[in-house]
Design an enzyme around this catalytic site. Structure first.
Site, mmCIF file in Angstrom:
data_model
loop_
_atom_site.group_PDB
_atom_site.id
_atom_site.type_symbol
_atom_site.label_atom_id
_atom_site.label_comp_id
_atom_site.label_asym_id
_atom_site.label_seq_id
_atom_site.Cartn_x
_atom_site.Cartn_y
_atom_site.Cartn_z
ATOM 1 N N ASP A 120 84.152 89.303 61.260
ATOM 2 C CA ASP A 120 83.151 89.228 60.112
ATOM 3 C C ASP A 120 81.761 89.624 60.330
ATOM 4 O O ASP A 120 81.368 90.215 59.779
ATOM 5 C CB ASP A 120 83.299 87.696 59.729
ATOM 6 C CG ASP A 120 82.594 86.878 61.011
ATOM 7 O OD1 ASP A 120 82.885 87.150 61.975
ATOM 8 O OD2 ASP A 120 82.166 85.666 60.484
ATOM 9 N N ARG A 144 75.920 86.597 65.471
ATOM 10 C CA ARG A 144 75.831 85.199 65.704
ATOM 11 C C ARG A 144 77.018 84.287 66.496
ATOM 12 O O ARG A 144 77.723 84.838 66.967
ATOM 13 C CB ARG A 144 75.603 84.511 64.149
ATOM 14 C CG ARG A 144 76.609 84.346 63.230
ATOM 15 C CD ARG A 144 76.526 83.860 61.909
ATOM 16 N NE ARG A 144 77.688 83.730 61.190
ATOM 17 C CZ ARG A 144 77.687 84.171 60.209
ATOM 18 N NH1 ARG A 144 76.455 84.541 59.163
ATOM 19 N NH2 ARG A 144 78.661 84.082 59.098
ATOM 20 N N ASP A 145 76.855 83.152 66.455
ATOM 21 C CA ASP A 145 77.975 82.360 67.251
ATOM 22 C C ASP A 145 79.349 82.349 66.183
ATOM 23 O O ASP A 145 79.572 81.382 65.866
ATOM 24 C CB ASP A 145 77.440 80.846 67.466
ATOM 25 C CG ASP A 145 76.827 79.969 66.212
ATOM 26 O OD1 ASP A 145 76.564 80.736 65.294
ATOM 27 O OD2 ASP A 145 76.781 78.981 66.682
ATOM 28 N N GLU A 146 79.899 83.483 65.988
ATOM 29 C CA GLU A 146 80.989 83.595 65.288
ATOM 30 C C GLU A 146 81.763 84.757 65.743
ATOM 31 O O GLU A 146 82.583 84.313 66.586
ATOM 32 C CB GLU A 146 80.611 83.662 63.853
ATOM 33 C CG GLU A 146 81.800 83.280 62.946
ATOM 34 C CD GLU A 146 81.388 82.992 61.213
ATOM 35 O OE1 GLU A 146 82.331 82.995 60.543
ATOM 36 O OE2 GLU A 146 80.051 82.723 61.285
ATOM 37 N N ASP A 151 88.146 88.672 55.022
ATOM 38 C CA ASP A 151 87.105 90.051 55.131
ATOM 39 C C ASP A 151 87.861 91.134 55.219
ATOM 40 O O ASP A 151 87.683 92.291 54.649
ATOM 41 C CB ASP A 151 86.123 89.723 56.446
ATOM 42 C CG ASP A 151 85.416 88.590 56.113
ATOM 43 O OD1 ASP A 151 84.036 88.764 56.273
ATOM 44 O OD2 ASP A 151 85.752 87.530 56.097
ATOM 45 N N TRP A 166 92.659 84.964 51.623
ATOM 46 C CA TRP A 166 92.475 85.191 53.207
ATOM 47 C C TRP A 166 94.000 84.859 53.822
ATOM 48 O O TRP A 166 94.398 85.856 54.440
ATOM 49 C CB TRP A 166 91.965 83.698 53.774
ATOM 50 C CG TRP A 166 90.432 83.996 53.715
ATOM 51 C CD1 TRP A 166 89.604 84.194 54.679
ATOM 52 C CD2 TRP A 166 89.485 83.767 52.636
ATOM 53 N NE1 TRP A 166 88.238 84.150 54.268
ATOM 54 C CE2 TRP A 166 88.307 83.963 52.882
ATOM 55 C CE3 TRP A 166 89.794 83.406 51.198
ATOM 56 C CZ2 TRP A 166 87.173 83.993 52.223
ATOM 57 C CZ3 TRP A 166 88.686 83.548 50.404
ATOM 58 C CH2 TRP A 166 87.415 83.910 50.714
ATOM 59 N N GLU A 210 75.728 89.963 54.444
ATOM 60 C CA GLU A 210 76.953 88.882 54.087
ATOM 61 C C GLU A 210 76.551 88.569 53.002
ATOM 62 O O GLU A 210 77.419 88.249 51.820
ATOM 63 C CB GLU A 210 76.856 88.020 55.189
ATOM 64 C CG GLU A 210 77.600 86.785 54.984
ATOM 65 C CD GLU A 210 77.671 85.640 56.066
ATOM 66 O OE1 GLU A 210 78.735 85.044 56.033
ATOM 67 O OE2 GLU A 210 76.763 85.594 56.928
ATOM 68 N N HIS A 229 78.198 92.602 57.616
ATOM 69 C CA HIS A 229 79.212 92.053 57.157
ATOM 70 C C HIS A 229 79.883 93.139 56.217
ATOM 71 O O HIS A 229 79.116 93.417 55.257
ATOM 72 C CB HIS A 229 79.015 90.904 56.351
ATOM 73 C CG HIS A 229 79.511 89.570 56.954
ATOM 74 N ND1 HIS A 229 78.942 88.882 57.886
ATOM 75 C CD2 HIS A 229 80.319 88.675 56.489
ATOM 76 C CE1 HIS A 229 79.396 87.854 58.263
ATOM 77 N NE2 HIS A 229 80.269 87.609 57.308
#
Length: 892
Positions: free
Chosen positions: A463, A467-469, A476, A534, A747, A768
């Site tokens: 995605d 960052r912390d992802e 997506d 999703w 995003e 994104h």
């Protein structure tokens, strides 16, 4: 006599090199060169010749077939390590004259069975008590006789990520190998030809460094979780050397290997890498290392239970080097390097000269805020690399991490424009599609989407990369896949990712896919529950890949995943549509959603879910037909008709008005063909057009509506409204980020506010690709190219000019060869179109017209067309405003 037409490339499955194939019967695709002198050329037959080692003679096969994409392997299956040489020629044209033979291409299998692995999994001599785990270095010395080497292969994988060396030379140019898979189910292994690195009659050393990668690092939100897959790093290596005298040497990872902690203190996905040259052991990876006595014996641990597989995806590599455009001094007197492009990769300092014990700190971020580094969107990810010098000049870059950044703050060292670069890193997919038009901001939009895809296709489709992802969100890729598969050949990478999706989905009785693949989200934080859009990736992504590449095997392999989701995963109400008591993410990131409530959309989530359910049921009915699943075909096609009627009864008035009456709802029913009555379709299209004008052409859609809105307008006869939306520059719009200097897709529509401040929501990134799905419309409608049948053998050429765009072109490397389509509008509304159709293909050309369809079929070769078309009819459309307000045009 041979044809002037040539076969441009011959490959095996999705593997362009032929080394390390993961199947015993690899299919063979070939593509043709574009020869404009060969008009209307279609293949009628082909010859394949195969030569195997130690076999006498050549296997010859002549096949009457038009197929040139993934043709079946004609010979007996290969075994693990098995090799063959293959060449092909094709017959075609009016005289069925053959092409010249291709050059011989070599195919070689990897290790196809777990039983082929004799190596042990080894780790450090002592167990590290807690994370982050310090990388481990391994080495093994061996001697070879003077006899020459006929073949040497390194089969290697790790629990973590690795870099291998032989006699100090890096093996391969892969990064973050073997990549991120669902490690409990599948573990990739790499295959390298290492013959050139070996020293005959002398001592040799194989050395490998292993770091956490995705295997043991912390992953997920709010600090994440560490050791999701395991608590110890490990190496599995099998070096097989065949000598010309018939002797064989096999070097297996085991407890006879030596190990030592790395000079890399830590290396994490989110937090970055810490390296100390003070702890470096020079030459540790070479044959002449003198300090092995300080190393300990490696420790054998349990061999992984996961299946060891050869990836179909290309490896992650450095694909581009970018120089900075500016060195900024901030108000707080910090030095920030601006690379001019938001990218994913790492910083390299080729000549770092600082004092012994001095430490340079590099902090990465995508944007500036108040003229300082904008780190708040990173949440708890540090995104910081540190390098400590031993006093000697260093050529340094982090080895086992990556960052998403445009800006890098440098502390404790003064960079200049010549001694620091950014290296772009992603899965090294083959570029297949290009777009260009007369409108520079539209071109920038397309470029931004391309950069966002590059940054987020790193081992898996993620995605965001900063960052912390950095997780494989299913929604997506579901919405962006048609665009992605035009830009790059995604068949191998996304096909591999779908295998992980199936593994994780079908291990549960309810067959609900996790929202991220591989799944690292704790059930305590986000329990698994069924979700439209999703989870519909189970059906729609294989379908997209089938449309793009014509590979029926992807449908066959994913069929249990598709039927499992639709039969057991969907949570239905009494009417077999979705249970409306279930929360749906729905039209996620609707522009009106508050910063802290991204799912608070104007369109009802259940309506969105029901529209998707009808659509995917229709798709699965078609897939069942293709696969010959007759019972399922009857079931799903019948169910589709029933659900479609139920949807209309539930949401659509007799006049064609929708209960939701939003742009997303209207776009869904129009693009998914949920209405049958022509008057209802016309009414829904008119209602959508009215809504777009009323919103002053600003975007009013989120995840569900954005990929469809311009397609819906075009299909309904309002292409000028689609162009007008595209060209709007007020927020929310596709052009607004470009006016703010964006070089990737954001995003949120307003990830950065007009005053230059960052959106206050916790969840915002500047890379994104999901909202960049508009580029599919650029390819299909503006440039005018799309497949008429799976795999692009039959092509639709139907450009729809409009707006202020006066020319456009698309180039696409179809599975058959290069397709080119370019058009321009000249004086007096003269529309000129030039098309180059690849061999073994046909195209249906539909010229723009105000008076009815003007179409014809053409074969391969170069074709030119002209007509009269006024692209300024109904341009510019006006916003629908109260009479007391005067409309202001803000398109560009």
């Amino acid at each position: 006599m041979t044809s002037s037409l040539k076969i441009a490339s011959l490959s095996f499955e999705q593997n362009s090199t032929g080394l390390g194939i993961g199947t015993s019967s690899p299919r063979i695709p070939w593509r043709f060169t574009t020869d404009t002198n060969q008009q209307n050329w279609e293949q009628t037959a082909y010859d394949i010749e195969i030569v195997r080692p130690n076999d006498f003679g050549t296997e010859k096969y002549h096949v009457q077939s038009i197929d040139s994409v993934l043709v079946p392997w004609p010979s007996r299956p290969l075994e693990s390590r098995g090799t063959a040489r293959v060449r092909v020629r094709a017959y075609g044209g009016t005289d069925s004259v053959p092409t010249k033979w291709t050059d011989w291409s070599k195919v070689e299998c990897g290790l196809l069975s777990k039983q082929d692995w004799k190596a042990h999994a080894i780790t450090g001599s002592v167990k590290q008590p807690e994370g982050p785990l310090r990388p481990i270095r391994f080495r093994k010395t061996f001697t070879l006789p003077v006899t020459s080497v006929s073949r040497a292969r390194l089969y290697i994988t790790s629990l973590g990520v690795f870099q291998a060396y032989i006699n100090g030379v890096p093996v391969g140019d892969h990064l973050m190998a073997p990549g991120w898979t669902s490690y409990h189910h599948r573990l990739n292994h790499e295959v390298f030809d290492v013959s050139p690195f070996l020293r005959l009659g002398e001592s040799n050393t194989i050395a490998v460094e292993v770091a956490e990668g995705w295997y043991a690092t912390r992953l997920g939100f709010h600090g994440g979780r560490r050791f999701i897959y395991g608590h110890e790093l490990a190496l599995i290596a099998q070096l097989e050397i065949q000598l010309t005298d018939g002797d064989e040497r096999i070097i297996l990872s085991d407890s006879t290997w030596k190990c030592h902690q790395s000079a890399i203190i830590s290396s994490e996905i989110y937090d970055g890498e810490v390296y100390s040259a003070l702890e470096e052991q020079t030459g540790w990876n070479s044959h002449n290392f003198k300090s092995e006595s300080s190393w300990n014996s490696a420790r054998e641990i349990e061999f992984p239970k996961a299946e060891l597989v050869v990836p179909n995806a290309p490896p992650v590599r450095v694909t581009q080097t970018i120089k900075p455009i500016d060195i900024i001094t901030t108000p707080s007197n910090k030095k920030i390097v601006d690379f001019g492009q938001n990218l994913v990769g790492r910083v390299r300092i080729p000549r770092l000269n600082i004092g012994s014990g001095d430490t340079v700190v590099l902090t990465h971020a995508e944007v500036l805020e108040n003229k300082e580094l904008g780190t708040r969107p990173l949440r708890v990810a540090k995104c910081t690399d540190k390098v400590t010098s031993a006093g000697d000049e260093l050529d340094w870059a982090p080895q086992f991490t990556f960052h998403g950044f445009r800006y890098v703050q440098v502390d404790n060292w003064t960079p200049d424009l010549e001694n620091i670069v950014a290296e772009v890193i992603h899965t090294d997919l083959t570029r297949t599609g290009w777009f260009n038009c007369s409108h520079e901001m539209i071109n920038q939009l397309h470029e931004n989407a391309t950069w966002s895809m590059r940054g987020n296709f790193l081992s898996i489709p993620t995605d965001c990369p900063q960052r912390d992802e950095r997780l494989g969100w299913t929604g997506d890729i579901q919405v962006f896949a048609p665009s992605a598969s035009f830009l790059y050949n995604t068949s191998g990478m996304l096909g591999d990712w779908l295998k992980d999706l199936s593994s994780e989905q079908l291990e549960n009785d309810d067959a609900i896919p996790p929202l991220v693949i591989p799944n690292v989200i704790s059930e305590d934080f986000w329990p698994t529950f069924p979700q439209a859009i999703w989870d519909d990736v189970t059906i729609l992504l294989p379908w997209t890949l089938y449309q793009s590449y014509g590979d029926i095997d992807i449908l066959r392999k994913q069929y249990p995943s598709m039927t499992g989701w639709l039969d057991r995963g969907v949570q239905r109400g009494p009417d077999r549509l979705w249970d409306d008591s279930l929360f749906q993410l729905g039209d996620w990131l609707d522009p009106t959603a508050p910063p802290d409530q991204p799912g608070n959309a104007r369109t009802d989530g259940t309506l969105v879910a029901d529209a998707y359910l009808v659509h995917v049921t229709s798709i699965l009915g078609q897939i069942s037909t293709i696969l010959g699943e007759s019972a399922d075909e009857t079931q799903y096609k019948s169910e589709y008709q029933k659900l479609k009627l139920l949807f209309r009864k539930k949401y659509v008035s007799a006049e064609g008005w929708l209960v939701g009456d939003t742009q997303t709802a209207l776009a869904l029913v129009l693009v998914f063909d949920l209405l049958d009555d022509a008057d209802q379709i016309a009414a829904a299209g008119a209602r959508l057009a009215r809504s777009v004008r009323k919103s002053k052409f600003q975007v009013s859609t989120g995840f569900a509506g954005t990929p469809l809105i311009t397609h819906a307008l075009t299909r309904s006869g309002y292409p000028q409204l689609a162009y007008r939306m595209l060209q709007e520059k007020n927020c929310p719009s596709w052009m607004y980020p470009i006016t703010m200097g964006a070089t990737t897709i954001w995003e949120r529509w307003d990830s950065m506010l007009p005053d230059g401040s960052i959106n206050p929501g916790e969840m915002t990134s500047f890379n994104h690709y999901a909202l960049g799905s508009i580029i599919n419309w650029l390819h299909k409608t503006v440039a005018g190219v799309s497949p008429l049948e799976p795999g692009w053998r039959h092509i639709l050429i139907q450009p729809v000019p409009g707006g202020t765009v006066t020319s456009a072109e698309a180039i696409y490397e179809t599975p058959y060869g290069r397709l080119e389509c370019r058009w321009e509008i000249r004086q007096n509304n003269e529309f000129h179109l030039e098309v180059i159709v690849p061999p073994n293909s046909k195209a249906r050309v539909v010229l723009p017209s105000h008076s009815g369809e003007n179409s014809q079929w053409i074969g391969s070769g170069r074709h030119k067309f002209s007509t009269t078309f006024d692209s300024q009819v109904d341009w510019p459309p006006k916003a629908l405003l109260p009479p007391m307000f005067e409309a202001e045009d803000s398109f560009v």
